[in-house]
Design an enzyme around this catalytic site. Structure first.
Site, mmCIF file in Angstrom:
data_model
loop_
_atom_site.group_PDB
_atom_site.id
_atom_site.type_symbol
_atom_site.label_atom_id
_atom_site.label_comp_id
_atom_site.label_asym_id
_atom_site.label_seq_id
_atom_site.Cartn_x
_atom_site.Cartn_y
_atom_site.Cartn_z
ATOM 1 N N GLY A 259 44.228 12.072 -8.291
ATOM 2 C CA GLY A 259 42.887 11.542 -8.479
ATOM 3 C C GLY A 259 42.577 10.396 -7.543
ATOM 4 N N GLY B 216 33.898 9.315 -1.273
ATOM 5 C CA GLY B 216 34.795 10.311 -0.710
ATOM 6 C C GLY B 216 35.596 9.749 0.445
ATOM 7 N N TRP C 278 36.166 16.544 -7.608
ATOM 8 C CA TRP C 278 36.733 17.548 -6.709
ATOM 9 C C TRP C 278 38.260 17.522 -6.760
ATOM 10 C CZ3 TRP C 278 33.102 20.754 -5.866
ATOM 11 C CH2 TRP C 278 31.786 20.325 -5.643
ATOM 12 N N CYS D 129 50.033 9.769 0.939
ATOM 13 C CA CYS D 129 50.067 11.080 0.279
ATOM 14 C C CYS D 129 49.149 12.054 0.999
ATOM 15 C CB CYS D 129 49.643 10.944 -1.180
ATOM 16 S SG CYS D 129 50.644 9.803 -2.155
ATOM 17 N N GLN E 151 34.477 46.199 25.949
ATOM 18 C CA GLN E 151 34.802 44.921 26.577
ATOM 19 C C GLN E 151 34.486 43.723 25.690
ATOM 20 O OE1 GLN E 151 32.897 44.803 30.415
ATOM 21 N NE2 GLN E 151 34.202 46.398 31.286
ATOM 22 N N GLU F 186 40.872 16.353 2.283
ATOM 23 C CA GLU F 186 41.958 15.597 2.931
ATOM 24 C C GLU F 186 41.476 14.962 4.236
ATOM 25 O OE1 GLU F 186 44.063 15.606 0.790
ATOM 26 O OE2 GLU F 186 44.098 17.573 -0.133
#
Length: 388
Positions: free
Chosen positions: A134, A141, A166, A242, A283, A367
């Protein structure tokens, strides 16, 4: 000389040692047997295959790059290759393993007390306990330092209030590693999810990572004992370290989705006929296939190189940002190009291409967004921060 393999054009496999090849092959076989034929349905139903968690534990994939406590203790490169093979099935499956090992187990392993490690890590390695992480909040964010979740002392206990958004594995988790502001700075807390005041609400109506269990976490006067805090770290260094572990898995994992899309397009181009012959003979189709093959192989070279540096203890977080930014962009480009080769069939869940493309939109953001990783590298190049 051996003719190059269209599915491994540069012979990346030859760069791997025996253990790495064995791990990659084992996970690839598992994904093909247990995941590939079902992933489209799980995506459509927005269902995480929880029945696979025990098998992931038996295979040693949960916290596999950690040592002790029942963890496999593999190399970082081997962990990356496992992430690649898992994401070749679906990003949601790799996300589960990443969160379990790199975001939930890693902080307990690196910063936790002996009691916290003994209580949680062996069960998590076996898949008997599921963890979540969390950090992100509904309005916070990319700037976690401005988080609103707060923990205050109350005698020998902590009282936690706030919310997180999220959160992968949030509705599945038995334990949450929650980061909160305190009077002494940002601290991490090991929170059993059956603690009164803890609520996990499933986030629905997603168009991406539908196979992943995603939640909003709420903490309402949640009381924790004094020893719930991670004793080994204070400040944003904890959660950011992390995230760096998880991003490393992503820079490999995204290429698994890319490889599946490329191979799907290659197979399709060899059998789909238009104007009296397979479209692979035209092609413009060959141009697309060559572009995808080049991007995929270049991304693999980068991933293996960064894996070797991490195994040598010489991988700074800025280069993890480099790998995550480059390889997720590469994967999205490949997925979108593959979709054009499959044309209308490319939007069907009978094929994996658009499912992977949709998933990768989330992988690009979580991330660390594309913009944040760009600014990380910009600061490295110029010595100046552009965040504020």
């Amino acid at each position: 000389m051996t003719k190059p393999d269209p599915r491994d054009l540069l012979g990346i496999r030859d760069l791997l040692n025996e253990e790495e090849r064995e791990i990659a092959d084992t996970v690839r076989t598992f994904v093909r047997k247990e995941v590939a034929d079902h992933a489209g349905q799980w995506f459509e139903d927005a269902t995480f295959p929880k029945h696979l968690v025990g098998q992931l534990g038996e295979m040693g994939l949960l916290g596999m790059h950690l040592t002790g406590y029942g963890c496999a203790g593999t190399s970082a490169t081997a962990y990356g290759l496992a992430c690649l093979e898992l994401e070749a099935g679906d990003s949601g499956l790799r996300s589960f393993v990443s969160v379990q090992g790199s975001l939930a187990m890693f902080p307990i392993w690196k910063y936790g007390s002996d009691e916290q490690k003994d209580r949680w890590l062996p069960a998590m390695a076996r898949g008997e306990a599921i963890g979540c992480f969390g950090l992100t909040e509904p309005d916070r964010g990319s700037d976690p330092g401005d988080m609103r979740t707060f923990a205050k002392r109350d005698g020998g206990d902590w009282i936690l209030n706030g919310s997180k958004m999220w959160i992968t594995n949030g509705t599945l988790a038995d334990v949450a590693v929650v980061w909160a502001r305190t009077d002494d700075g940002v601290r991490g807390f090991v929170v059993p999810t059956d603690t009164p005041g803890f609520t996990a609400r499933e986030i629905k109506h997603k168009l991406s990572l539908r196979m992943s269990a995603t939640a909003e976490l709420s903490f309402d006067d949640l009381r924790l004992p004094g020893d719930a805090v991670l004793p080994g770290v204070t400040g944003l260094k904890g959660p950011l370290s992390c995230l760096s572990e998880a991003r490393f898995g992503i820079l490999f994992g995204a290429l698994g989705a890319a490889r599946t899309c490329y191979e799907s397009a290659l197979d399709y181009a060899s059998t789909r006929e238009q104007f009296g012959r397979p479209i692979g003979g035209f092609q413009l189709t060959q141009q697309k296939l060559v572009g995808m093959a080049m991007e995929l192989n270049q991304g693999m070279l980068l991933a293996v190189h960064l894996g070797r540096r991490k195994d040598a203890g010489e991988l700074p977080p800025e280069l993890v940002s480099f790998g995550k930014l480059n390889n997720v962009r590469t994967a999205i480009d490949i997925a979108r190009t593959a979709r054009t080769i499959l044309a209308a069939n490319g939007i069907s869940l009978e094929y994996p291409v658009l499912r992977h493309a949709n998933n990768l939109e989330s992988v690009l953001t979580y991330e660390g967004t594309e913009e944040i990783h760009t600014l990380v590298l910009g600061q490295l190049l110029t010595g100046q921060s552009a965040y504020r």
